[in-house]
Design an enzyme around this catalytic site. Sequence first.
Site, PDB file in Angstrom:
ATOM      1  N   LYS A 169      -7.720   1.497  -2.575  1.00 19.49           N
ATOM      2  CA  LYS A 169      -7.302   1.068  -1.225  1.00 19.49           C
ATOM      3  C   LYS A 169      -7.376   2.217  -0.229  1.00 19.49           C
ATOM      4  O   LYS A 169      -7.914   2.065   0.873  1.00 19.49           O
ATOM      5  CB  LYS A 169      -5.880   0.522  -1.288  1.00 19.49           C
ATOM      6  N   THR A 212       0.864  -1.178   0.000  1.00 19.78           N
ATOM      7  CA  THR A 212       0.000   0.000   0.000  1.00 19.78           C
ATOM      8  C   THR A 212       0.899   1.227   0.000  1.00 19.78           C
ATOM      9  O   THR A 212       1.602   1.482   0.973  1.00 19.78           O
ATOM     10  CB  THR A 212      -0.919   0.018   1.232  1.00 19.78           C
TER      11      THR A 212
END
Length: 308
Positions: free
Chosen positions: A176, A101
Amino acid sequence: MSDAIRTIGFIGLGHMGGPMAANLVKAGHRVLGHDIVPELLAAAVDAGVEAPGSATATATAAAADVVITMLPAGRQVLGLYADEGLLAAARPGTLFVDCSTIDVADARAAHAAAVAAGMRALDAPVSGGVVGAEAATLTFMAGGGAAEFAEAEPLLAAMGKKAVHCGGEGAGQAAKICNNMILGISMIAVSEAFVLGESLGLSHQALFDVASTASGQCWALTSNCPVPGPVPGSPANRDYRPGFAAPLMAKDLGLAARAARAGGVQTELGLRAAELYADFAADSGATEDFSGIIRAIRDASQKGGDQA
């Protein structure tokens, strides 16, 4: 790509990457692994991952059909791709799938670097935490070309229960951080509601029984309930052992806040959630699940009451 057995290079074998690599092994793939922490590499080898040659990242990439990375930050992904020679070591046309991420801009830069080196790329961050990684129930949010997603999809299916192609390069990272902004805000709201309920004499179970079947229902309540009891599998029943660690939530909310400021988007609750989690992660929440923020909210409430 069909579901034929592939040789997968997996770089980053921590709390998330280790179980993900192990699930690829269980699916029948040959997995070559690398991590700079010897203990993590050894644990992965115990799960069936191979450590090729001198166990360097470049040796791993050179022997792989697909290279998957799971790293803490964008600078590490970009550094590994370019400065440490991962792209140069891989065979032309190798598919690079980054499950870290990271910032959307970094994801796009990594994609551009891969393409410039004659490779193909996909950003595919995950949701589901350590529990999801171990149980192969992760959700993948993918950004990149349709052909690259189709090739990676059988591998993602071996590590998770759902994979969504969100759009072009960086779209997976965008999805995300938006998703985790929802989650962070939701957990704070649920935690504040339980602390308010406590002050009003409402039992945790009574509030859960109402909210879990009413308009307050959300994942933060029904799957990761921040108080012990109502959801036996939640970290609250394990003294808030992660799960999804508070520092990772703080990182993701920071990425969302940065993107919001850069785009001039008004995200008042998102920005405040980022501040609260940054403070929590830097203090008592450094080693806790993100749902442990309820204790910080409770402590602050008690201090406020003492001062009243």
